[in-house]
Structure formats: structure tokens, C-alpha cells
Design a protein around this motif. Structure first.
Motif, short mmCIF file in Angstrom:
data_model
loop_
_atom_site.label_atom_id
_atom_site.label_comp_id
_atom_site.label_asym_id
_atom_site.label_seq_id
_atom_site.Cartn_x
_atom_site.Cartn_y
_atom_site.Cartn_z
N LEU A 21 5.56 11.30 7.97
CA LEU A 21 4.24 11.92 7.97
C LEU A 21 3.22 10.97 7.35
O LEU A 21 2.11 10.79 7.85
N PHE A 22 3.63 10.35 6.24
CA PHE A 22 2.70 9.47 5.53
C PHE A 22 2.34 8.24 6.38
O PHE A 22 1.17 7.96 6.61
N VAL A 23 3.35 7.48 6.85
CA VAL A 23 3.01 6.26 7.60
C VAL A 23 2.39 6.61 8.96
O VAL A 23 1.76 5.77 9.59
N GLY A 24 2.59 7.86 9.38
CA GLY A 24 2.01 8.28 10.64
C GLY A 24 0.50 8.48 10.58
O GLY A 24 -0.17 8.57 11.60
N ASP A 25 -0.04 8.59 9.37
CA ASP A 25 -1.48 8.81 9.23
C ASP A 25 -2.17 7.49 8.90
O ASP A 25 -2.16 7.04 7.76
N TRP A 26 -2.78 6.89 9.92
CA TRP A 26 -3.30 5.53 9.72
C TRP A 26 -4.43 5.49 8.69
O TRP A 26 -4.66 4.47 8.06
N GLY B 289 0.83 -1.21 0.00
CA GLY B 289 0.00 0.00 0.00
C GLY B 289 0.86 1.26 0.00
O GLY B 289 0.53 2.24 -0.67
N TRP B 290 1.97 1.23 0.72
CA TRP B 290 2.88 2.39 0.70
C TRP B 290 3.34 2.65 -0.73
O TRP B 290 3.43 3.80 -1.15
#
Ligand code: PHE
Length: 463
Positions: free
Chosen positions: A152-157, A124-125
Motif C-alpha cells: 500500500l505504501f510503495v503503491g502511493d507515489w 525514503g521508505w
């Protein structure tokens, strides 16, 4: 009696259809092997384990353990021609051992489900990075900005869950369509295209100025840095990257035509897979050193180094988009292999259609995947044993389930199956056969057990 067995297996047909050609099989197995394991996991695990010595152990495991176990899985699969659970049961009984071998098949089904639960999140990333590349999010990137962007990206579930969901839906769709139509087409162009693009990136990496440092990091072994834990990581990585130890290759072997050479096909897959992993390392480590990044930076490594490099290249947004599209495709063909044992088992055992089985298995995987989604944000502080939920599922599957699955598969092919059966599948008792049998009976099982027991501390030091 023995020749009857051989004849018996010749008449068996797979319920799910057969590969249309040898090339289709090699492509499908290569598609399963080449994936995030090569491009995302290999560089980051090698980086965390200090490089050189790790890479050497990894290569030794690929050749001495990976190759014979892969051949064993294919031959077992082709002989049984069923899903891994039923095949292990059938052959266990046919070879005069026990039907309890089916539990090895079932462990593989479970391992596949667990692996795909985090694999899909990382896949998904890559989907998100396709979008980011398309919209030019990496223009003018610096080492710091790519790291910040990744965190920032992986921090937003919510985003990560969305991407994980999209990836699983697409995977379920392909698996539901069946062996021939679903799988074959996807792999035909993906691996060559990925390889081509990586060679271009290698050129850039060589020009980055730190190619020497990257080479040295990867190929100068410093054994003082190598703990038994690292050796187990290297062995786990060998299993993971080759897709062995959990029945994926066994399931694919079930659809393999009788005449195809198993050793030839395995060698082709192992060479392709290993080359792509090494190539990924050769691209990434020079970039790491050229941009003063940390080689032990963890799962984000590829998602930081490559956008950075690509952003500095001419037509960077284009190449960056292309790269992440290809990586998503590579992940996709691996995900299909991860689901195949479970789906084939449910179709045969519970009399379901492929579509029903794909939805059931895929739904379960999606749900389990939420644990890994949250490991990088909301639950990142929630750690036990090996770390986050993701760390634990990764360790349990790569370092425990796959090596132990491989151990049992080697013991089964080397000790339980009689010579006639295995020689029959491997095209007669020539030199290749003797070599395979020696590695499968002695080197692989003893090697796996030794590294595993050492790493978990069950074998004391002799000194
Ligand atoms: N080998 C795949 C990869 O490297 C992952 C995988 C493991 C696929 C086990 C199928 C079975 O990305």
C-alpha cells in the motif's frame, strides 16, 4: 625520475581539506560502505538467488576482488588528491600512460548519480517506516498485514516522492557543508549503534524458532541453483556493498593523511561491512521462515520481516523506530559518498562552490529518482530488458558499471602504475604488498571479466 614522482605526490594537498585522523577516515569509509546495501539489499538479493551458493560467491568476491580494489582506489585517490576524474587523468599522464583514464573517473561520477537516484527512494521508505513505527502502525502485525502495508505504501507515489524529496534535501545539505564538518560527525555513533541494535534483533531471531532454517538457507551452498547470472549478482553486490568501482572511496582517499596505512584501514572497513551484511541475513532469514514469508520476496523483504518481528517484541514500537532511524542514518552516510565524486568534480572542474555543486547534482538525482519512485506503482507494468526502470538502473550500475569500473581501477593500479608508486603508497614492498599486487594484477581483473562475460553470454561453455 620515479622518486621525483613520489616526492611530487607528497606535496599535493586536497582542495577539500583532510580527515582529522585515521579513525575519522575509517569511520567515513565505513559509513559509506555500511548502508542499505547491507541491511536491505543483501538479504533480498541473496533470497532471490537461493541463498547458500550466492553467499559463498559474494564472500569470495569481497575477499579476492573487493579488498584489492578498495586498496587500489584509496591509493589512487591519495596519490592524486583530486576528484576521481582529475586524479585518473593526472596519474594516467604521470605514469606515462594516457589522460583518457579520466573517462573511468567520469563513469564513476555517473554511476554514483544513477545509484543514488534509486538509493534515495529506498532511503525514503526507511523515513516513512520511522513514522509508521512511531505511530504504532505495526502493532499486532501478521505476515500478511506487513506485506499489505508495504504494498500500500510503495503503491502511493505521492508519499514515496515526498520521502525521497526529504531524504535528498537532507543529503544535499550535509554535502554542501563540506568534508570535515559535514561527514565526520554523522558516522561516529551511527555504525556502533546500528551494530548494537542488530545484535539485539539477532537474539530475537534466534528465539523465533526457525534459526536453523535460516542458517541452512544462508550457508548450505547448492551450486545447482547458481547460474552465472546469480554469480554476477553476487559480484555486483560485493561492489555495491563496499562502495567500490565508482570512485567514492577514491574521493575519500584524496583526503587521507600520508601516514595512514591503507591495508589496515581497508581491512577494518571490509570486516565491518561484511559482518553487518551477514548479521542482517542471520536476522532476516529465520524470520522469513518462521513466518512463512517468501525469501525471494524482493525489495520489500526487510520492510516486512523486521516490522513483524519488532511488533512482537517488548517495547517493539520503540525498537522499531530506533532501527529505522539508524538505517536512515546509515543510508544517509552512504548517500554522501555516492554524491562526493560528482560534487568534488564539479567544484574543481567548473569552479563552483560546494553548495552550488551539491544543489546541482542533488537536483539531477532527485529528478532521476522519480523513475524509481514510479517503478513501484504507476509504472510498475512498464518493463523492458531487466524489468522496471528501477530494475534496469540497479542492474546497469551494480552488475555492469561497478564491476567494470573496478576492473579498470585494478588494471590501472596493477599494470599502469609503476611499482615504486604503488609500493610508496602501500608502505613498502612487503608481503602484504606482494599479495595485493598479485590479486590486483591477476585475480581481480580476470575474475571480474570472467564472471561478467559468462553472465552476459559472451563466453561459450566448454563442455
Ligand atoms: N555501500 C553502500 C551501501 O551498501 C552503497 C554505496 C555504493 C555507497 C557505492 C557509495 C558508493 O549501502
Amino acid at each position: 625520475m620515479l622518486s621525483n614522482q613520489a616526492d611530487g605526490s607528497k606535496k599535493r594537498k586536497s582542495l577539500h581539506g583532510h580527515w582529522s585522523s585515521r579513525m575519522a577516515f575509517v569511520l567515513a569509509v565505513t559509513g559509506s560502505a555500511v548502508g542499505l546495501g547491507n541491511v536491505w539489499k543483501f538479504p533480498y538479493v541473496a533470497g532471490e538467488n537461493g541463498g547458500g551458493a550466492f553467499v559463498l560467491v559474494y564472500l569470495a568476491c569481497v575477499i579476492l576482488v573487493g579488498m584489492p580494489v578498495m586498496m587500489s582506489e584509496i591509493l589512487i585517490g591519495r596519490r592524486g588528491r583530486r576528484n576521481p576524474v582529475a586524479t585518473m587523468k593526472l596519474l594516467g599522464e604521470e605514469e606515462g600512460s594516457s589522460r583518457h583514464w579520466q573517462w573511468i573517473g567520469l563513469a564513476g561520477v555517473i554511476a554514483g548519480i544513477l545509484i543514488l537516484s534509486f538509493y534515495s527512494v529506498v532511503a525514503g521508505w526507511t523515513l516513512a517506516y520511522v513514522l509508521k513505527s512511531l505511530t504504532g502502525a505495526f502493532a499486532g502485525a501478521t505476515g500478511e498485514s506487513v506485506a499489505a502495508q508495504f504494498n500500500l505504501f510503495v503503491g502511493d507515489w505521492r508519499w514515496v516522492t515526498l520521502c525521497h524529496t526529504v531524504f535528498m534535501i537532507v543529503t544535499i545539505f550535509v554535502v554542501a557543508r563540506g568534508v570535515e564538518r559535514g561527514l565526520e560527525q554523522a558516522v561516529r555513533f551511527m555504525v556502533p549503534a546500528l551494530l548494537g541494535l542488530m545484535v539485539i534483533l539477532l537474539g530475537y531471531s534466534i528465539a523465533s524458532g526457525s534459526f536453523g532454517a535460516g542458517l541452512e538457507f544462508m550457508f548450505t551452498p547448492d551450486f545447482s541453483k547458481l547460474s552465472w547470472d546469480s554469480a554476477l549478482d553476487a559480484m555486483g553486490q560485493a561492489f555495491f556493498t563496499l562502495s567500490i568501482g565508482m570512485g567514492a572511496i577514491m574521493a575519500y582517499g584524496a583526503y587521507l593523511p600520508e601516514e595512514t596505512s591503507i591495508s589496515g584501514a581497508s581491512a577494518a572497513v571490509v570486516v565491518a561491512d561484511t559482518s553487518i551484511a551477514i548479521l542482517a541475513g542471520l536476522i532476516i532469514f529465520p524470520l522469513v521462515f518462521a513466518n512463512a514469508l517468501d525469501p525471494a520476496g524482493g525489495p520489500g523483504l526487510v520492510f516486512q520481516t523486521l516490522p513483524l518481528a519488532l511488533s512482537q517484541m517488548p517495547a517493539g514500537a520503540f525498537f522499531s523506530t530506533l532501527f529505522f532511524v539508524l538505517l536512515a542514518f546509515a543510508a544517509w552516510t552512504s548517500a554522501i559518498g555516492l554524491m562526493e565524486p560528482a560534487v568534488a568534480w564539479i567544484v574543481e572542474h567548473f569552479n563552483r562552490t560546494r553548495a552550488q555543486a551539491a544543489v546541482m547534482v542533488g537536483g539531477l538525482i532527485w529528478f532521476l529518482g522519480l523513475g524509481s519512485v514510479l517503478s513501484f506503482n504507476v509504472l510498475s507494468e512498464f518493463t523492458f530488458l531487466q524489468g522496471t526502470i528501477y530494475n534496469n538502473i540497479d542492474y546497469l550500475t551494480s552488475n555492469v558499471m561497478l564491476p567494470l569500473g573496478g576492473l579498470f581501477i585494478a588494471v590501472f593500479a596493477g599494470w599502469v602504475m609503476c611499482r615504486n608508486s604503488t609500493a610508496d603508497e602501500l608502505g613498502g614492498a612487503g608481503t602484504v604488498y606482494r599479495f595485493w599486487r598479485f590479486l590486483t594484477r591477476f585475480v581481480a581483473p580476470i575474475g571480474i571479466l570472467f564472471v561478467f562475460l559468462k553472465a552476459v553470454g559472451l563466453l561459450p561453455d566448454l563442455s
